[in-house]
Design an enzyme around this catalytic site. Structure first.
Site, PDB file in Angstrom:
ATOM      1  NE  ARG A 133      -4.271  -1.888   2.370  1.00 45.52           N
ATOM      2  CZ  ARG A 133      -3.849  -3.619   2.854  1.00 45.52           C
ATOM      3  NH1 ARG A 133      -2.157  -3.919   2.879  1.00 45.52           N
ATOM      4  NH2 ARG A 133      -4.801  -4.321   2.446  1.00 45.52           N
ATOM      5  CD  GLU A 140       1.989 -10.253  -0.251  1.00 46.46           C
ATOM      6  OE1 GLU A 140       2.079  -9.352  -0.770  1.00 46.46           O
ATOM      7  OE2 GLU A 140       0.521 -10.521  -0.263  1.00 46.46           O
ATOM      8  CG  HIS A 185      -1.023  -5.994  -4.250  1.00 43.62           C
ATOM      9  ND1 HIS A 185      -0.336  -5.412  -4.047  1.00 43.62           N
ATOM     10  CD2 HIS A 185      -1.855  -6.480  -4.008  1.00 43.62           C
ATOM     11  CE1 HIS A 185       0.382  -6.419  -2.582  1.00 43.62           C
ATOM     12  NE2 HIS A 185      -1.013  -6.967  -2.896  1.00 43.62           N
ATOM     13  CG  ASP A 228      -3.073  -8.325   5.116  1.00 48.19           C
ATOM     14  OD1 ASP A 228      -2.059  -8.469   4.328  1.00 48.19           O
ATOM     15  OD2 ASP A 228      -3.875  -7.496   4.786  1.00 48.19           O
ATOM     16  CG  HIS A 264      -0.689 -11.686  -3.987  1.00 46.88           C
ATOM     17  ND1 HIS A 264      -0.733 -12.535  -3.696  1.00 46.88           N
ATOM     18  CD2 HIS A 264      -0.353 -10.322  -3.772  1.00 46.88           C
ATOM     19  CE1 HIS A 264      -1.544 -11.388  -2.521  1.00 46.88           C
ATOM     20  NE2 HIS A 264      -1.457  -9.717  -2.124  1.00 46.88           N
TER      21      HIS A 264
END
Length: 443
Positions: free
Chosen positions: A169, A404, A195, A341, A269
């Site tokens: 982000r 990631e 992204h 996350d 991803h």
């Protein structure tokens, strides 16, 4: 009807990648060897050049022989030479569908000597599937995806995709660089930029060619992101090499150059399930991270700029923990992401080193995944948004995980973070290696 790729079948195809989107390459100076052995204990990668600032991706002058210089990248001129490769038993190219603009996408298949089956498409430089053996020697695809392009066009989950220009982000879709304000980035995630925007690198056609070396073979993807694309400055020339070797390693080597100062943060991803894609949830998978801190974030998952210790929190993976062991504690936060996350700060902050970052293992199948990287961070995501819909390949919440490798989210707005700025004359270069294995039955 959309169908997730649930099984990997070893096909001894014996077909050379030919013509069309996968052209025969020529020698290219300015590219790193995409398959030197990935160390498991943070040894220095002496093939990497000096960088310009601590914590940055490797950046060298374009005039220097930096990470790109590797004359071992050679063409595969005929099927006879392919059959002698120590790595690839077979290779294949086939149609995969058409984009809305009428461009033909292709599906590429590589199979190594141990039976690992890698399938990729030149749309989004996407890993479509990766089949690996379990503890009983049975092959299954462990990467969430689709068996046709049409389903990828309808999916917004970035399954298997190469992400750019900026993975993760950027707050409010804007940043300032050298006094210039760039505020036209798409707000595609709760008022923030995610992204790379509406049409990131996962939604463009890449040029593809086969490449190989003494102990590896792979696919090289190229894309020119034009000045102003998705609001980013500069023409960004990107090359990403995905390669396989006989140590069951999938290596991803990223390089980029620009003609204007810009920001870059490339990643992949893939949504993994070591029990097999679509085969239940991943809550019993066990994870260990080489990390003692994580990035604190606000309600929009934008970093505050502060780093917090993982000790005593559900984010402590300094020893093995099941993904589902403490996830209920995260679910209690009504403004939280309803699972993991989070960007973890890796112990290794030296891009000279290809260092072990994460180990995931699945007791049920016996499969293991070790990830090494030159990046300073790694984002753990537990598929919190997955809803079992056809658009998500029928995979339900917590049915897959992502790890990631990356620079931290919103780094362009945090000068205290490792820099993601790339300038003319420099070469962006990062490397990530996924090593697949099986735990011993005696453990």
């Amino acid at each position: 009807m959309r169908r997730p790729l649930l099984h990997g079948t070893i096909l001894i195809l014996g077909v050379l990648l030919v013509n069309g989107g996968c052209n025969q390459p020529t020698d290219k100076n300015g590219k790193a060897d995409p398959n030197k052995q990935a160390p498991e204990k943070n040894p220095a990668d002496k093939s990497m050049p000096d960088k310009t600032a601590a914590g940055n991706a490797d950046k060298t002058s374009a005039a220097d022989k930096g990470p790109a210089s590797d004359k071992s990248l050679t063409a595969t001129p005929d099927a006879t030479e392919t059959s002698r490769s120590p790595t690839i038993v077979s290779a294949k190219k086939e149609p995969f569908g058409k984009t809305p603009d009428g461009e033909e996408a292709s599906l590429y298949t590589l199979i190594n000597a141990n039976g690992l089956v890698l399938k990729m498409t030149d749309y989004g430089a996407i890993v479509v599937s990766l089949a690996t053996p379990d503890k009983n020697g049975k092959n299954a695809n462990i990467n969430t995806g689709f068996d046709n392009l049409a389903d990828y066009l309808k999916c917004s989950s970035h399954f298997g995709a190469t992400i750019g220009r900026y993975g993760n982000r950027i707050a409010k879709g804007k940043f300032t660089l050298d006094g210039a304000v760039y505020d036209k980035l798409a707000l595609n995630n709760n008022g923030n930029h995610l992204h790379g925007g509406v049409k990131g690198f996962d939604r463009v056609m890449w040029k593809c060619q086969s490449v190989n070396g003494p102990k590896w073979s792979g696919l090289e993807f190229k894309y020119l992101s034009k000045d102003g694309e998705e609001g980013y400055p500069g023409n960004l020339d990107v090359t990403v090499v995905y390669s396989l070797n006989d140590d069951n390693e999938l290596k991803i080597d990223y390089t980029a150059t620009t003609d204007k100062p810009t920001v870059v943060n490339l990643t992949n991803h893939c949504y993994w399930n070591l029990s097999g894609a679509g085969n239940g949830d991943v809550l019993n998978h066990e994870l260990k991270l080489m990390s003692d801190q994580y990035c604190l974030v606000d309600d929009g998952l934008i970093p505050t700029g502060k780093l917090a210790d993982v000790k005593g929190t559900p984010l402590d993976f300094t020893t093995f923990h099941k993904l589902g062991e403490r996830i209920a504690e995260l679910q209690k936060d009504p403004k939280g992401p309803n699972g993991y996350d989070h960007c973890f700060v890796l112990r290794n902050q030296d891009p000279h080193k290809l260092a072990l970052a994460a180990i995931m293992k699945d007791p049920a199948s016996g499969r293991t995944l070790e990830i090494s990287t030159t990046e300073p961070g790694i984002q753990l995501y537990t598929g919190n948004h997955l809803d079992g819909s056809k658009e998500n390949a029928g995979v339900k919440q917590y049915g897959a995980f992502c790890l990631e490798t990356e620079h931290y989210p919103d780094s362009p707005n945090h000068p205290e973070f490792p820099s993601t700025v790339l300038r003319p004359g420099e070469t962006y270069h990062t490397t990530t290696v996924h090593k697949f294995g099986v735990e011993s039955k005696t453990k």
